[in-house]
Write an enzyme that holds these catalytic residues in place. Structure first.
Site, PDB file in Angstrom:
ATOM      1  N   HIS A  88       0.413  -1.278   0.379  1.00 19.10           N
ATOM      2  CA  HIS A  88      -0.263   0.601  -0.119  1.00 19.10           C
ATOM      3  C   HIS A  88       0.798   1.427   0.184  1.00 19.10           C
ATOM      4  CE1 HIS A  88      -2.886   3.371   1.239  1.00 19.10           C
ATOM      5  NE2 HIS A  88      -4.221   1.809   0.952  1.00 19.10           N
ATOM      6  N   GLU A 156      -4.030   2.273  -7.356  1.00 19.66           N
ATOM      7  CA  GLU A 156      -4.667   3.065  -6.180  1.00 19.66           C
ATOM      8  C   GLU A 156      -3.600   4.746  -6.217  1.00 19.66           C
ATOM      9  OE1 GLU A 156      -6.694   1.932  -2.632  1.00 19.66           O
ATOM     10  OE2 GLU A 156      -4.540   1.634  -2.291  1.00 19.66           O
TER      11      GLU A 156
HETATM   12  P1  PGA Z   1      -9.574   6.104   0.771  1.00 17.57           P
HETATM   13  O1  PGA Z   1      -8.198   4.910   0.849  1.00 17.57           O
HETATM   14  O2  PGA Z   1     -10.501   5.274   0.198  1.00 17.57           O
HETATM   15  O3  PGA Z   1     -10.057   6.093   1.657  1.00 17.57           O
HETATM   16  O4  PGA Z   1      -9.308   6.902  -0.515  1.00 17.57           O
HETATM   17  C1  PGA Z   1      -8.163   3.650  -0.119  1.00 17.57           C
HETATM   18  C2  PGA Z   1      -6.831   3.039   0.019  1.00 17.57           C
HETATM   19  O5  PGA Z   1      -6.063   3.788   0.631  1.00 17.57           O
HETATM   20  O6  PGA Z   1      -7.084   1.938   0.167  1.00 17.57           O
END
Ligand code: PGA
Length: 234
Positions: A88, A156
């Site tokens: 992540h 992401e």
């Molecule tokens: P968020 O986070 O939906 O709060 O933007 C997503 C993530 O970090 O996996």
């Protein structure tokens, strides 16, 4: 196939709030919950019918042994956890996750039959400079040599996490196609999008071609809001 929803509860909730949120959820094969690591075993015990993911896994501890403070893939498997979020961006930026530790984590997952949810994504600067595909390609290197039965990749973009900004459908489609073409494991590949997903935008995001699901942070920690999202994917 139903679209997948992965809920990353990060370090947002107390144990009582985590259990309260668990009580809201019914068994859904397409929903995967990643509570804080400390509460995983507790949640598995309270809600054996739900699917759980860890938010990380040890890069060094493959077996049981002398690894103070670590949580190994074997331990996750031992309590029935089937998934692990790996790489992540919050860990890549703040906790020294890099391509080499991520490769080790993936290999540990593979040895314990844990399906990895690997996060990739560029910074705003990478996007502005036009180098974003190179950045993502470099992040995919750790995955190339491994043979997983199933692998989930979460795109992401860092500039979309927690900011309320969502990339355009075209931007998401480009990255999904790029990931697919960069890996020769396309048949076992599940592609999800993450970053500011909520009940208002989830339908539009899931309608984008090439998207198999979403990874949701903050919006998944509000019980009513999260339920709405799950209902939309039914
Ligand atoms: P968020 O986070 O939906 O709060 O933007 C997503 C993530 O970090 O996996």
């Amino acid at each position: 196939m139903k679209k997948i929803i992965i809920a990353n509860w990060k370090t947002y909730l107390t144990s009582a709030q985590t259990i309260a949120l668990g009580k809201y959820l019914t068994e859904e094969e397409n929903v995967i919950i990643a509570p804080a690591m400390l509460y995983l075993a507790l949640m598995k015990e309270h809600f054996p019918h739900l699917n759980f993911s860890s938010q990380d896994v040890s890069s060094i501890a493959d077996q049981y042994g002398a690894y103070t403070g670590e949580i190994s893939a074997k331990m996750l498997g031992d309590i029935g956890v089937k998934y692990a979020i790996i790489g992540h961006s919050e860990r890549r930026m703040n906790l020294l996750d890099n391509n080499s530790t991520i490769a080790a984590k993936l290999s540990n997952c593979m040895n314990s039959s844990i399906t990895p949810i690997i996060c990739v994504g560029e910074t705003e600067e990478d996007r502005q400079s036009g180098k974003y595909l190179e950045v993502i390609e470099a992040q995919l290197v750790s995955i190339q040599s491994l043979k997983f039965e199933r692998i989930i990749i979460a795109y992401e973009p860092i500039w979309a996490i927690g900011t309320g900004i969502i990339p355009s459908a075209e931007q998401i489609r480009e990255i999904m196609a790029f990931i697919k073409s960069s890996l020769d494991i396309a048949s076992n590949l599940v592609l999800v999008y993450g970053g500011s997903v909520n009940a208002e935008n989830v339908k539009n995001i899931l309608d984008i071609s090439g998207i198999d699901g979403v990874l949701i942070g903050k919006a998944s920690t509000d019980p009513a809001h999260f339920k709405l999202i799950i209902d939309i994917t039914r």
